[in-house]
Design a protein around this motif. Structure first.
Motif, PDB file in Angstrom:
ATOM      1  N   CYS A  36       0.816  -1.217   0.000  1.00  0.00           N
ATOM      2  CA  CYS A  36       0.000   0.000   0.000  1.00  0.00           C
ATOM      3  C   CYS A  36       0.846   1.263   0.000  1.00  0.00           C
ATOM      4  O   CYS A  36       1.820   1.383   0.752  1.00  0.00           O
ATOM      5  CB  CYS A  36      -0.907   0.000   1.225  1.00  0.00           C
ATOM      6  SG  CYS A  36      -2.041   1.406   1.290  1.00  0.00           S
ATOM      7  N   LYS A  37       0.438   2.217  -0.821  1.00  0.00           N
ATOM      8  CA  LYS A  37       1.003   3.566  -0.752  1.00  0.00           C
ATOM      9  C   LYS A  37       0.260   4.298   0.358  1.00  0.00           C
ATOM     10  O   LYS A  37      -0.954   4.488   0.273  1.00  0.00           O
ATOM     11  CB  LYS A  37       0.825   4.287  -2.084  1.00  0.00           C
ATOM     12  CG  LYS A  37       1.581   3.660  -3.238  1.00  0.00           C
ATOM     13  CD  LYS A  37       1.106   4.181  -4.584  1.00  0.00           C
ATOM     14  CE  LYS A  37       1.240   5.693  -4.697  1.00  0.00           C
ATOM     15  NZ  LYS A  37       0.778   6.168  -6.036  1.00  0.00           N
ATOM     16  N   MET A  38       0.982   4.682   1.392  1.00  0.00           N
ATOM     17  CA  MET A  38       0.290   5.309   2.513  1.00  0.00           C
ATOM     18  C   MET A  38       1.163   6.334   3.216  1.00  0.00           C
ATOM     19  O   MET A  38       2.392   6.292   3.131  1.00  0.00           O
ATOM     20  CB  MET A  38      -0.189   4.252   3.509  1.00  0.00           C
ATOM     21  CG  MET A  38       0.887   3.540   4.279  1.00  0.00           C
ATOM     22  SD  MET A  38       0.217   2.370   5.508  1.00  0.00           S
ATOM     23  CE  MET A  38      -0.100   0.937   4.476  1.00  0.00           C
ATOM     24  N   VAL A  39       0.500   7.228   3.907  1.00  0.00           N
ATOM     25  CA  VAL A  39       1.145   8.205   4.780  1.00  0.00           C
ATOM     26  C   VAL A  39       0.571   7.989   6.177  1.00  0.00           C
ATOM     27  O   VAL A  39      -0.635   8.120   6.383  1.00  0.00           O
ATOM     28  CB  VAL A  39       0.865   9.654   4.329  1.00  0.00           C
ATOM     29  CG1 VAL A  39       1.515  10.639   5.300  1.00  0.00           C
ATOM     30  CG2 VAL A  39       1.367   9.889   2.913  1.00  0.00           C
ATOM     31  N   ILE A  40       1.418   7.627   7.130  1.00  0.00           N
ATOM     32  CA  ILE A  40       0.966   7.401   8.499  1.00  0.00           C
ATOM     33  C   ILE A  40       1.429   8.562   9.376  1.00  0.00           C
ATOM     34  O   ILE A  40       2.624   8.839   9.457  1.00  0.00           O
ATOM     35  CB  ILE A  40       1.505   6.080   9.074  1.00  0.00           C
ATOM     36  CG1 ILE A  40       1.053   4.893   8.223  1.00  0.00           C
ATOM     37  CG2 ILE A  40       1.032   5.901  10.515  1.00  0.00           C
ATOM     38  CD1 ILE A  40       1.584   3.563   8.695  1.00  0.00           C
ATOM     39  N   ASN A  41       0.480   9.226   9.994  1.00  0.00           N
ATOM     40  CA  ASN A  41       0.797  10.273  10.965  1.00  0.00           C
ATOM     41  C   ASN A  41       0.451   9.711  12.336  1.00  0.00           C
ATOM     42  O   ASN A  41      -0.721   9.658  12.718  1.00  0.00           O
ATOM     43  CB  ASN A  41      -0.010  11.536  10.663  1.00  0.00           C
ATOM     44  CG  ASN A  41       0.475  12.740  11.449  1.00  0.00           C
ATOM     45  OD1 ASN A  41       0.985  12.602  12.563  1.00  0.00           O
ATOM     46  ND2 ASN A  41       0.303  13.926  10.877  1.00  0.00           N
ATOM     47  N   ALA A  67      -3.105  17.289  12.462  1.00  0.00           N
ATOM     48  CA  ALA A  67      -2.526  16.038  11.955  1.00  0.00           C
ATOM     49  C   ALA A  67      -3.129  15.673  10.601  1.00  0.00           C
ATOM     50  O   ALA A  67      -2.415  15.198   9.696  1.00  0.00           O
ATOM     51  CB  ALA A  67      -2.745  14.917  12.964  1.00  0.00           C
ATOM     52  N   ALA A  68      -4.418  15.870  10.444  1.00  0.00           N
ATOM     53  CA  ALA A  68      -5.077  15.545   9.180  1.00  0.00           C
ATOM     54  C   ALA A  68      -4.568  16.426   8.050  1.00  0.00           C
ATOM     55  O   ALA A  68      -4.327  15.949   6.925  1.00  0.00           O
ATOM     56  CB  ALA A  68      -6.587  15.696   9.334  1.00  0.00           C
ATOM     57  N   LYS A  88     -15.614  10.905  17.135  1.00  0.00           N
ATOM     58  CA  LYS A  88     -16.385  11.996  17.751  1.00  0.00           C
ATOM     59  C   LYS A  88     -16.057  13.315  17.057  1.00  0.00           C
ATOM     60  O   LYS A  88     -16.911  14.213  16.958  1.00  0.00           O
ATOM     61  CB  LYS A  88     -16.074  12.081  19.240  1.00  0.00           C
ATOM     62  CG  LYS A  88     -16.773  13.199  19.995  1.00  0.00           C
ATOM     63  CD  LYS A  88     -16.453  13.132  21.486  1.00  0.00           C
ATOM     64  CE  LYS A  88     -16.947  14.370  22.234  1.00  0.00           C
ATOM     65  NZ  LYS A  88     -18.416  14.469  22.250  1.00  0.00           N
ATOM     66  N   ALA A  89     -14.832  13.417  16.547  1.00  0.00           N
ATOM     67  CA  ALA A  89     -14.380  14.635  15.874  1.00  0.00           C
ATOM     68  C   ALA A  89     -14.412  14.513  14.355  1.00  0.00           C
ATOM     69  O   ALA A  89     -13.881  15.382  13.658  1.00  0.00           O
ATOM     70  CB  ALA A  89     -12.962  14.976  16.328  1.00  0.00           C
ATOM     71  N   ALA A  90     -15.022  13.461  13.821  1.00  0.00           N
ATOM     72  CA  ALA A  90     -14.942  13.190  12.388  1.00  0.00           C
ATOM     73  C   ALA A  90     -15.486  14.343  11.546  1.00  0.00           C
ATOM     74  O   ALA A  90     -14.890  14.705  10.521  1.00  0.00           O
ATOM     75  CB  ALA A  90     -15.681  11.899  12.062  1.00  0.00           C
ATOM     76  N   GLU A  91     -16.588  14.918  11.954  1.00  0.00           N
ATOM     77  CA  GLU A  91     -17.200  15.970  11.138  1.00  0.00           C
ATOM     78  C   GLU A  91     -16.301  17.198  11.049  1.00  0.00           C
ATOM     79  O   GLU A  91     -16.151  17.781   9.968  1.00  0.00           O
ATOM     80  CB  GLU A  91     -18.570  16.345  11.699  1.00  0.00           C
ATOM     81  CG  GLU A  91     -19.627  15.269  11.510  1.00  0.00           C
ATOM     82  CD  GLU A  91     -21.004  15.740  11.943  1.00  0.00           C
ATOM     83  OE1 GLU A  91     -21.155  16.939  12.266  1.00  0.00           O
ATOM     84  OE2 GLU A  91     -21.924  14.907  11.978  1.00  0.00           O
ATOM     85  N   VAL A  92     -15.721  17.601  12.162  1.00  0.00           N
ATOM     86  CA  VAL A  92     -14.877  18.798  12.128  1.00  0.00           C
ATOM     87  C   VAL A  92     -13.572  18.516  11.385  1.00  0.00           C
ATOM     88  O   VAL A  92     -13.023  19.410  10.719  1.00  0.00           O
ATOM     89  CB  VAL A  92     -14.595  19.347  13.543  1.00  0.00           C
ATOM     90  CG1 VAL A  92     -15.873  19.793  14.211  1.00  0.00           C
ATOM     91  CG2 VAL A  92     -13.866  18.339  14.405  1.00  0.00           C
ATOM     92  N   VAL A  93     -13.066  17.310  11.470  1.00  0.00           N
ATOM     93  CA  VAL A  93     -11.863  16.959  10.717  1.00  0.00           C
ATOM     94  C   VAL A  93     -12.165  16.975   9.222  1.00  0.00           C
ATOM     95  O   VAL A  93     -11.414  17.545   8.423  1.00  0.00           O
ATOM     96  CB  VAL A  93     -11.318  15.584  11.153  1.00  0.00           C
ATOM     97  CG1 VAL A  93     -10.201  15.126  10.221  1.00  0.00           C
ATOM     98  CG2 VAL A  93     -10.808  15.640  12.588  1.00  0.00           C
ATOM     99  N   GLN A  94     -13.282  16.360   8.828  1.00  0.00           N
ATOM    100  CA  GLN A  94     -13.646  16.350   7.409  1.00  0.00           C
ATOM    101  C   GLN A  94     -13.821  17.760   6.866  1.00  0.00           C
ATOM    102  O   GLN A  94     -13.408  18.062   5.734  1.00  0.00           O
ATOM    103  CB  GLN A  94     -14.938  15.558   7.202  1.00  0.00           C
ATOM    104  CG  GLN A  94     -15.424  15.506   5.755  1.00  0.00           C
ATOM    105  CD  GLN A  94     -14.468  14.804   4.815  1.00  0.00           C
ATOM    106  OE1 GLN A  94     -14.548  13.613   4.612  1.00  0.00           O
ATOM    107  NE2 GLN A  94     -13.525  15.554   4.231  1.00  0.00           N
ATOM    108  N   ALA A  95     -14.395  18.639   7.662  1.00  0.00           N
ATOM    109  CA  ALA A  95     -14.618  20.015   7.215  1.00  0.00           C
ATOM    110  C   ALA A  95     -13.316  20.781   7.021  1.00  0.00           C
ATOM    111  O   ALA A  95     -13.288  21.782   6.301  1.00  0.00           O
ATOM    112  CB  ALA A  95     -15.504  20.752   8.210  1.00  0.00           C
TER     113      ALA A  95
END
Length: 230
Positions: A36-41, A67-68, A88-95
Motif C-alpha cells: 500500500c502507498k500510505m502516509v501514516i501520521n 494532523a489531518a 467523535k471529531a470526524a465531522e470537524v476533521v472532514q470540514a
C-alpha cells in the motif's frame, strides 16, 4: 492505486494491525510484490488520553485537524482515523480537509450487512458506548439498532482498554469478562457484536464467542482498500 492517509497512534497497538492488514489486503488483491502507498501520521497518545480525561475535546479536535492537514499535505488521497473514539471529531476533521474521510460507521454497516445483523451490541470506550457519534449514523443512515452494556460493564470495558489493551496487556481474565458482557448483550437482542475499540480485536477472537464479531480494524481496512484500489 491511491495513497491512503492514516491518523494513528491512538493507540499504536492497533495501528500496527492497520498497517499489517492493509498491506496484506493490497497483496491479496493485486498479487506479487504490491504493497500500500500510505502516509501514516502517528501521534503521541498520552496527550490525547489526558485531554479525554479532562473532557477537552476542543484541544483534541485541534490536534486531529492539524494532523489531518499534515497528512493531506504529505500526499494522501483519502484519510482514515485509526480509532473509533476519535470519530467523535470526524465531522470537524472532514470540514478542515479537502480529501475524503472514510468513516468508521460506514465500515461497521458493511460488516453488519455481511453478518446479516440489524441489532448490534457495541463495545468500546465510554465515549463510544455512551455518546452517539457512531450509534446515530448507524441508526439514521443504515437503520441499525445499537445496544450497549449496562453501566458496570461499560466501566469494565473502558478501564480495560486504557489500563491493559492500549499498553499491550492481553489477559485471559479480561477476555473472560468480555465474553460475559457479550453474552449479556446477546440476551438483550444483539445479533452481532461491534468491537468498537480498535484494540479489542487483539483480545477477543471469533472462537471465543458464538455470535458474529465485527472487528472495526478489519472492516475499516476493507473500506479503505475498496477506495484506494477502485
Amino acid at each position: 492505486m491511491k495513497t491512503l492517509g492514516i491518523l494513528g497512534g491512538m493507540s499504536w497497538e492497533s495501528t500496527v494491525s492497520y498497517y499489517k492488514f492493509i498491506n496484506e489486503g493490497v497483496r491479496a488483491r493485486l498479487g506479487g510484490l504490491h504493497s500500500c502507498k500510505m502516509v501514516i501520521n502517528s501521534v503521541d497518545f498520552a496527550g490525547f488520553a489526558e485531554n479525554m480525561k479532562n473532557n477537552d475535546w476542543n484541544a483534541i479536535c485541534a490536534d486531529l485537524i492539524s494532523a489531518a492537514r499534515r497528512t493531506e499535505a504529505a500526499g494522501a488521497d483519502a484519510l482514515i482515523i485509526a480509532t473509533n473514539t476519535m470519530h467523535k471529531a470526524a465531522e470537524v476533521v472532514q470540514a478542515a480537509i479537502d480529501i475524503p474521510l472514510l468513516h468508521m460507521a460506514d465500515a461497521i454497516a458493511v460488516g453488519a450487512k455481511s453478518a446479516e445483523a440489524t441489532q448490534l451490541g457495541l463495545l468500546g470506550t465510554a465515549f463510544t458506548m455512551e455518546q452517539d457519534f457512531l450509534s446515530k449514523p448507524l441508526n439514521d443512515k443504515f437503520g441499525l439498532k445499537v445496544i450497549t452494556p449496562q453501566r458496570e460493564d461499560r466501566q469494565f470495558v473502558h478501564r480495560s482498554i486504557f489500563d491493559e489493551l492500549c499498553c499491550g496487556k492481553i489477559m485471559d481474565q479480561t477476555r473472560n469478562g468480555y465474553v460475559k458482557v457479550i453474552n449479556e448483550l446477546c440476551t438483550q437482542g444483539a445479533e452481532a457484536i461491534v468491537l468498537g475499540c480498535t484494540e479489542i480485536g487483539l483480545l477477543v477472537r471469533p472462537e471465543d464467542v458464538s455470535v458474529p464479531l465485527i472487528d472495526t480494524v478489519k472492516v475499516h481496512v476493507d473500506l479503505a482498500l475498496d477506495y484506494i484500489l477502485d
